[in-house]
Design a protein around this motif. Structure first.
Motif, PDB file in Angstrom:
ATOM      1  N   ALA A 171      -1.749   0.475   5.987  1.00 14.86           N
ATOM      2  CA  ALA A 171      -0.635   1.508   6.016  1.00 14.86           C
ATOM      3  C   ALA A 171      -1.353   2.619   6.958  1.00 14.86           C
ATOM      4  O   ALA A 171      -2.580   3.189   6.300  1.00 14.86           O
ATOM      5  N   PRO A 172      -0.702   3.697   7.511  1.00 15.07           N
ATOM      6  CA  PRO A 172      -1.168   4.714   7.998  1.00 15.07           C
ATOM      7  C   PRO A 172      -1.111   6.113   6.948  1.00 15.07           C
ATOM      8  O   PRO A 172      -0.237   6.115   6.399  1.00 15.07           O
ATOM      9  N   VAL A 173      -2.181   6.686   7.052  1.00 13.09           N
ATOM     10  CA  VAL A 173      -2.186   8.069   6.838  1.00 13.09           C
ATOM     11  C   VAL A 173      -2.528   9.024   7.597  1.00 13.09           C
ATOM     12  O   VAL A 173      -3.643   8.779   8.377  1.00 13.09           O
ATOM     13  N   ILE A 205      -5.490   2.812   6.739  1.00 10.54           N
ATOM     14  CA  ILE A 205      -6.058   2.500   5.463  1.00 10.54           C
ATOM     15  C   ILE A 205      -5.656   0.673   5.321  1.00 10.54           C
ATOM     16  O   ILE A 205      -4.469   0.334   5.175  1.00 10.54           O
ATOM     17  N   SER A 206      -6.925   0.048   4.920  1.00  6.31           N
ATOM     18  CA  SER A 206      -6.388  -1.509   4.730  1.00  6.31           C
ATOM     19  C   SER A 206      -6.961  -1.844   3.381  1.00  6.31           C
ATOM     20  O   SER A 206      -8.051  -1.255   2.854  1.00  6.31           O
ATOM     21  N   ALA A 207      -6.139  -2.799   2.881  1.00  2.00           N
ATOM     22  CA  ALA A 207      -6.629  -3.299   1.386  1.00  2.00           C
ATOM     23  C   ALA A 207      -6.676  -5.034   1.703  1.00  2.00           C
ATOM     24  O   ALA A 207      -5.551  -5.418   2.481  1.00  2.00           O
ATOM     25  N   SER A 208      -7.507  -5.791   1.265  1.00  2.00           N
ATOM     26  CA  SER A 208      -7.508  -6.951   1.259  1.00  2.00           C
ATOM     27  C   SER A 208      -8.107  -7.708  -0.114  1.00  2.00           C
ATOM     28  O   SER A 208      -8.810  -7.138  -1.030  1.00  2.00           O
ATOM     29  N   ILE A 254       0.749  -1.170  -0.042  1.00  2.00           N
ATOM     30  CA  ILE A 254      -0.279  -0.103  -0.051  1.00  2.00           C
ATOM     31  C   ILE A 254       0.841   1.137  -0.125  1.00  2.00           C
ATOM     32  O   ILE A 254       2.069   1.386   0.663  1.00  2.00           O
ATOM     33  N   ARG A 255       0.558   2.329  -0.820  1.00  2.00           N
ATOM     34  CA  ARG A 255       1.341   3.525  -0.922  1.00  2.00           C
ATOM     35  C   ARG A 255       0.306   4.535  -0.898  1.00  2.00           C
ATOM     36  O   ARG A 255      -0.687   4.711  -1.717  1.00  2.00           O
ATOM     37  N   ALA A 256       0.549   5.549   0.141  1.00  2.00           N
ATOM     38  CA  ALA A 256      -0.194   6.592   0.151  1.00  2.00           C
ATOM     39  C   ALA A 256       0.646   7.970  -0.536  1.00  2.00           C
ATOM     40  O   ALA A 256       1.690   8.101  -0.024  1.00  2.00           O
ATOM     41  N   THR A 257      -0.016   8.799  -1.264  1.00  2.00           N
ATOM     42  CA  THR A 257       0.380  10.048  -1.587  1.00  2.00           C
ATOM     43  C   THR A 257      -0.337  11.093  -1.296  1.00  2.00           C
ATOM     44  O   THR A 257      -1.628  11.266  -2.159  1.00  2.00           O
ATOM     45  N   ASN A 266     -10.413  -4.564  -1.938  1.00  2.00           N
ATOM     46  CA  ASN A 266     -11.578  -4.103  -1.255  1.00  2.00           C
ATOM     47  C   ASN A 266     -10.560  -3.125  -0.015  1.00  2.00           C
ATOM     48  O   ASN A 266      -9.595  -3.685   0.666  1.00  2.00           O
ATOM     49  N   PHE A 267     -11.214  -1.718   0.187  1.00  2.00           N
ATOM     50  CA  PHE A 267     -10.565  -0.591   0.868  1.00  2.00           C
ATOM     51  C   PHE A 267     -11.502  -0.496   2.115  1.00  2.00           C
ATOM     52  O   PHE A 267     -12.475  -0.352   1.723  1.00  2.00           O
ATOM     53  N   THR A 268     -10.755  -0.187   3.152  1.00  2.04           N
ATOM     54  CA  THR A 268     -11.353   0.238   4.475  1.00  2.04           C
ATOM     55  C   THR A 268     -10.481   1.150   5.012  1.00  2.04           C
ATOM     56  O   THR A 268      -9.194   1.289   4.922  1.00  2.04           O
ATOM     57  N   ALA A 269     -10.892   2.196   5.753  1.00  8.51           N
ATOM     58  CA  ALA A 269     -10.354   3.115   6.803  1.00  8.51           C
ATOM     59  C   ALA A 269     -11.029   3.549   7.937  1.00  8.51           C
ATOM     60  O   ALA A 269     -12.058   3.521   8.296  1.00  8.51           O
ATOM     61  N   THR A 270     -10.002   3.799   9.026  1.00  7.43           N
ATOM     62  CA  THR A 270     -10.422   3.829  10.351  1.00  7.43           C
ATOM     63  C   THR A 270     -10.359   5.536  10.734  1.00  7.43           C
ATOM     64  O   THR A 270      -9.995   6.073  10.144  1.00  7.43           O
ATOM     65  N   GLY A 271     -11.462   6.021  11.655  1.00  2.00           N
ATOM     66  CA  GLY A 271     -11.272   7.280  12.149  1.00  2.00           C
ATOM     67  C   GLY A 271     -12.737   7.878  11.533  1.00  2.00           C
ATOM     68  O   GLY A 271     -13.509   7.942  10.648  1.00  2.00           O
ATOM     69  N   THR A 272     -13.106   8.889  12.736  1.00  2.00           N
ATOM     70  CA  THR A 272     -14.274   9.837  12.526  1.00  2.00           C
ATOM     71  C   THR A 272     -14.013  10.873  11.166  1.00  2.00           C
ATOM     72  O   THR A 272     -12.935  11.675  11.690  1.00  2.00           O
ATOM     73  N   GLY A 273     -14.765  11.060  10.612  1.00  2.00           N
ATOM     74  CA  GLY A 273     -14.675  11.980   9.506  1.00  2.00           C
ATOM     75  C   GLY A 273     -13.776  11.506   8.348  1.00  2.00           C
ATOM     76  O   GLY A 273     -13.544  12.312   7.290  1.00  2.00           O
ATOM     77  N   ILE A 274     -13.526  10.332   8.300  1.00  2.00           N
ATOM     78  CA  ILE A 274     -12.802   9.600   7.158  1.00  2.00           C
ATOM     79  C   ILE A 274     -13.559   8.797   6.367  1.00  2.00           C
ATOM     80  O   ILE A 274     -14.307   7.954   6.886  1.00  2.00           O
TER      81      ILE A 274
END
Length: 636
Positions: A404-406, A384-387, A310-313, A344-352
């Motif tokens: 991976a964290p963002v 950010i998770s990918a499976s 996973i790569r975040a930019t 499949n993508f998911t993300a944690t956090g309020t407002g995300i």
């Protein structure tokens, strides 16, 4: 008579040595010199022998250690491709992130190979596909996969040198560098997880026809069954099976032995020295020593059927930017791209939020999505998770997962802090107009740049998208100054523009002998007080009533305001240590009542302004601000 005898004795004493005496002395001197020469010659031979031995051992150890380190590190931080790109009995190519910067560059694709001094003509050629950052943008993209061609001279036979070879930055050529000289022979053995010798089969045709039809170690005893004199390599489909590597290096002295000793031995059948020299034996006056090592790659894939990178930019998003592009690369066990598969993508956090939540991988195995943050609070780190599922060698679907964290923030990651010591990178901007705050030369505090009680100046920082946050600052009235009527200092919250914001002020009302804390708002340029509270008793002569907030000149006070939704709350206290004001911060969002010393809440509810920056405000330059920080709100 006696005088004559005395003179005669004198003449006899002046006669010197006889010829016989001189001859004896000369012979004795020559014998001694001869003995000394023999000792010197023996010592010289011994020194030459030991010097040659030391150099030979240094070359052997260096060659062994370089290869061993490369094997052990192979695969570290490698997302695309296998940890080994090429392997044979006399060369090995490994990939690893040597500087741990999460990107593979050309100098981290390393080949160690046995060869003669480069003559300009290659007698041995091999190639492999290398995946590294060709364009230097810090990302290894799916299209960055040059084919690296390695050409070396080996036809001159032993002794060889050990070379380190890396591809050029664009992957179109190679760069050779010498690691160790006078390596007479080298043999590398490879084993899979079951301890079986690799490769499973080799091509014994002469000339080779490309068909691996001869088992290499059919009886699985760790010794090649092939009786011919062939070097061998590991096919691409077996490189990822390597779990153990054995190295045997035969180092040779550069010069002949000064003792003129004959050294005899043999080269193992199928090694480069045996193949290129046409003989499996040697007999000469060169010293030799064997160095061995056994090691395993330490960076083995935890999921043997594949992985996701996973790569975040960018990986750290600075407000007001709200989005980060996410690229996830799905790879099989060999590090090759897996296309046409749902990620499949998911993300944690309020407002995300993440959109799309599913994407089909392309021919490079890449699926893309976008993660967005609405800055409900000043900062957040989202995972950010990918499976996906991939098919293993048995045809079964296996799960693959990665994360991976963002981070979304402003100022320093994790919040905003300004101690006014010149380290804060975010600029303070004037609230309308052109006048701003300043840090006086040689000082570490912030104050209005305008002098005079009627001159209000606001200084703004932070992100206009912020909604809920907490702001804290230290306040001080400068020594030898007079706090005049209607002068004030304080905080600005949710500054939408120059005419709309909330404010928290410590003000000196006209006709009163005390300061007052006020919560208010400015809408369309018009100020309104929403709530106020006297900070000390009006009768400053009555010392029987406690005045916890009676302002002292040149004393530090701390003000903290929090805004969440429609709710605004304030804390105000005098810290024992201004450098650590939170050590005695009040636990409640309240103020002591100066008449009865009980806590009274001072909340304000107002719905008019939903988001905005924060700032500082003051009239005159007699008020100092220091140690300003913004954090996510705490529980009420």
């Amino acid at each position: 008579m006696s005088n004559i005898n005395f003179a005669e004795r004198i003449r006899k004493n002046q006669a010197g040595f006889t010829f016989i005496e001189l001859l004896i002395a000369t012979v004795m001197s020559l014998v001694i010199l001869g003995l000394l020469a023999q000792v010197f010659r023996s010592q010289q031979k011994e020194f030459g022998q030991q010097s040659g031995l030391n150099t030979m051992q240094a070359n052997g150890r260096a060659a062994t250690e370089f290869i061993a380190r490369s094997v052990q590190n192979a695969g570290f931080n490698v997302s695309r491709g296998t940890r080994f790109l090429a392997a044979s009995d006399h060369y090995l190519t490994a990939v690893y992130d040597a500087n741990n910067d999460d990107v593979i560059t050309n100098d981290e694709v390393i080949t160690y190979t046995l060869a003669n001094t480069w003559s300009g003509t290659a007698s041995e050629n091999y190639s492999f596909v290398a995946r590294f950052d060709v364009d230097g943008d810090g990302i290894v993209e799916g299209t960055e996969n040059p084919t690296v061609n390695v050409g070396m001279t080996t036809s001159a036979g032993p002794p060889f040198n050990l070379y380190k070879v890396i591809p050029s930055a664009d992957g179109t050529s190679i760069e050779r560098s010498l690691v160790a000289r006078n390596i007479d022979n080298m043999r590398i053995r490879y084993y899979d997880r079951n301890g079986r010798l690799l490769p499973t089969a080799i091509d014994t045709s002469s000339p080779p026809d490309g068909t691996r039809d001869t088992p290499f170690d059919a009886d699985n005893d760790g010794v090649p069954d092939v009786g011919g004199n062939w070097t061998y390599d590991i096919p691409a489909n077996e490189l990822n099976d390597i779990r153990k590597v054995e190295i045997e290096i035969l180092a040779r002295s550069r010069k002949s032995s000064p003792r003129e000793t004959i050294y005899s031995g043999s080269y193992p059948l199928g090694t480069l020295a045996a193949v290129t020299s046409g003989s499996t034996s040697y007999s000469d006056m060169h010293m030799r020593e064997t160095f061995t090592a056994e090691m395993s790659p330490r960076n083995l894939v935890l999921a043997p059927w594949g992985s996701i990178d996973i790569r975040a930019t960018p990986a750290v998003v600075a407000c007001p930017t709200t989005d980060a592009a996410i690229v996830a690369t799905l790879l099989d066990a060999n590090g090759d791209a897996v296309g046409s598969t749902n990620l499949n993508f998911t993300a944690t956090g309020t407002g995300i939020s993440v959109a799309p939540s599913t994407d089909l991988t392309d021919s490079f195995g890449e699926g893309v999505t976008t993660v967005t943050y609405n800055y409900t609070q000043p900062y957040i780190t989202s995972t950010i998770s990918a499976s996906a599922t991939v098919t293993d060698v048995n045809g079964d679907d296996q799960p693959v997962f990665s994360a991976a964290p963002v981070s979304f923030s402003y100022g320093t990651q994790g919040g905003f802090v300004d101690r006014f010591d010149g380290l804060q990178l975010q600029p303070w901007n004037p609230l309308g107009g052109v006048n701003n705050f300043e840090t006086p030369p040689g000082e570490e505090y912030f104050r209005s740049e305008l002098v005079g009680a009627g001159n209000f100046v606001g200084s703004i920082n932070g992100c206009g998208s912020w909604e809920d946050y907490s702001v804290q600052a230290n306040l001080k009235q400068e020594a030898s100054t007079v706090w005049q009527d209607d002068q004030f200092m304080g905080l600005i919250l949710r500054q939408a523009d120059a005419a709309n914001y909330y404010w928290i002020s410590v003000v000196n009302p006209p006709g009163l002998n005390n300061e007052r804390l006020e919560i208010g708002k400015t809408i369309a340029g018009g100020p309104t007080v929403l709530r106020s509270k006297n900070l000390s008793h009006e009768d400053i002569l009555d010392d029987t009533i406690p005045d916890p907030y009676q302002f002292e000149i040149d004393a530090t006070y701390t003000i903290k305001a929090q805004i969440v939704g429609d709710d605004i709350r304030v804390k105000f206290w005098k810290p024992a240590d201004p450098n650590n004001p939170n050590a005695d911060e009040p636990t409640k969002w309240s103020l002591p009542d100066v008449d009865d010393t009980v806590n009274v809440e001072l909340p304000v509810t107002d719905p008019d302004i939903n988001n905005g920056s924060f700032g500082l405000g003051a009239t005159d330059n007699i008020f100092q601000f220091d140690d300003v920080k913004v954090t996510n709100p705490s529980a009420i």
